[in-house]
Design an enzyme around this catalytic site. Sequence first.
Site: not given
Lengths: 306, 306
Positions: B40, B113, B159
Site C-alpha cells: 500500500e 479503498k 488494507c
Amino acid sequence: MKVGVVQQTCWEDKQKSLAESERLINELAEQGVELILLQELHATQYFCQTEDLQYFDLAEPLQGPTTQKLSELAKKHQCVIVGSIFEKRMAGVFHNTAVVLEKDGSLAGCYRKMHIPDDPGFYEKFYFTPGDAQRTDLKNQNAFQPIKTSVGNLGVLVCWDQWYPEAARLMALAGADILLYPTAIGWDQDDTIDEQQRQLNAWTTIQKSHAVANHLPVLVANRIGHENDPSGQTKGSLFWGNSFICGPQGEILANANDKECVALVAEIEYQRTEYLRQIWPFLRDRRIDAYSPIVNRVNLRNNNEE
Amino acid sequence: MKVGVVQQTCWEDKQKSLAESERLINELAEQGVELILLQELHATQYFCQTEDLQYFDLAEPLQGPTTQKLSELAKKHQCVIVGSIFEKRMAGVFHNTAVVLEKDGSLAGCYRKMHIPDDPGFYEKFYFTPGDAQRTDLKNQNAFQPIKTSVGNLGVLVCWDQWYPEAARLMALAGADILLYPTAIGWDQDDTIDEQQRQLNAWTTIQKSHAVANHLPVLVANRIGHENDPSGQTKGSLFWGNSFICGPQGEILANANDKECVALVAEIEYQRTEYLRQIWPFLRDRRIDAYSPIVNRVNLRNNNEE
C-alpha cells in the site's frame, strides 16, 4: 468466567453417550465452569454417514429425553449447557438443533442449523430441514439471533454454519457476546496427509477468523475418533477432534487435539471485546451502503453488459 | 501460474522508492512471474501518521507518474502489476487507490479503498475519501468488482478492507479468481510482545480465512520496518511485514516474515478453486434468504419488544 468444551467418544446407545457427557460435565463443573458446550449430535453416533429411514427414530422433540437430561445437569451444577439434538418438530420436519439450558434447568432457547451440508459420508440434507430464516416460533426474529442467558448472549451456530462469515457477523450485529459451534467433521481416509492437514487448518482458521472479525471469543466442540459406516459401503468416518477455545483475537486458549475424551477449560473476559472494538473499530467502518449484493446467489455480470 | 509479492523499504523520495520497487519487480520477472503485487502507498513513506495538509501534494491523478512508471514495467516484463497510489480525483477528493496494469502497459482498472481506518498513527479518514459504493465511473457497478485481466479476475482490496469478510465474499460472488491486499499495518511499540503477536496472528488469520471461505488464493503485500512520525509526537510506526501468498485452503505458500526487501514467489492454480468448491460446496448452501440484516449497522432488538 470459566468456560468448558466436551470432546468425547459417542456410541449408538444414547444412555451410554449421555453418561460419558455427564462424567465430563461433572468434571467441568468441579472446576467452576459456568458455560459448557457439547459436540454436534452428541447423544448418538453420526448416523448421517448413510441415508436410512430407521435413523429418523433417533429424533426427539425439542424438550425430549436428551434435553431433559441436560436440563437436570444444568440445574444440578448451576451452569449453562449448550447441547445438540436430532429434533423432530413434526412428522416430516426434522432439524439439527442446538439447545441451551439455563442454570435453573429451563430451556433458554434453541437454534436450528441453517446451512445443511451434503457430501459423501455427510448426507445431512436427507435428514435435516434447514432452520427457518425468520423464526416463526419467535415473533419472526431472524434465525441468526443470540440466545439470552445468565452468562451472556450466546451466538450458537452448528457445524457447517462455521464456514459462513455471514452467520457469525449476523450473530455479532445482534449482540452476541460469544460464538459457539458444536460440530462433527472428519477426514476422508483416502486423502493424503497433506490434504488432511490443509483441511484441519482451514477449519481452525475459519472459526478463529470469526473471533477476529467480530472480536468475540469462540468455543468449538468437535466429534472425535473413528465411527463405522452403518451401510458397510465405506471405511467409515474419522472425526478429527481438535475442539478448541479461542479469545476475541483468535488466540487459542485451549485445544483438545486428538484426545478421545477431554473436558477443556479456559477463562474468558467479555470486557476484552469492548476494548478491542475500540482499538480496532471494524464495526464502525462497515460499508453497509455497498453490501446489499451479498444477498444474491451470484453476482456475475452478464457478458452482454460489458 | 507464478505470482509474486514485493515487500520493500519505502522512502520519502518517490524516485528512490520506485527504483527499489523496480529492482524487485525485475527480480520477479526474471523468475517468470506473471502477476505482481506491491504494498500500500509504496511510492512514499506512510504519511498518515499525522494530519498535515502538505501531504496532499503527494497525490497524483489516476494515470499520473507512479502509474506511468508501473505501466512501463508491466509492458517491459509482459506481466500484470498491481500497485497502490495516493490518488487525486479532483480538488478535495482524494483516494487510496489500487491500480492494475496489464501486460501491454494499459490500465486494466482501479479499486478505491472502501473501508477507511482512523486510529492513532493511522489518520486515514483525514486524507482519503472512501470509494463509491456504486462506481459512478463504471456504469454504476458495485465497488467490490474484480478487475478483468489476462491473468484472471483480480479481487483487489486494500488494507483495512482485509478485516471485512463481506468485501472478500462480494469479490468472490462477482467472479474473482484471486484476492489481493496491498497493506500497511504495524505495531504500537508500547504494546507487550504478547499483544503484538496476537495482532499479527489475527491479521494473518483473517486474510487466510478469506481464502478458506471463498476457496481463492490470496496475495498480501505489507509495509516493513520503522518509519519516523513526521510530527515528532510519537515513536513512529513499526510496520510488521509478513507479506504472504496462500492457496485456496489458506495454506501458506510463501512468507516474507520480517525481511526488509524481498521478492516473494509462489505457484498457484486456479483449477484448484473449482475442485475445492465441489468437495466443500459452501457457495451452494448460502442462506441468502436470511442474510439481509447484514446491511444494517446493528441489529440489537428493542428491549420493549421482548
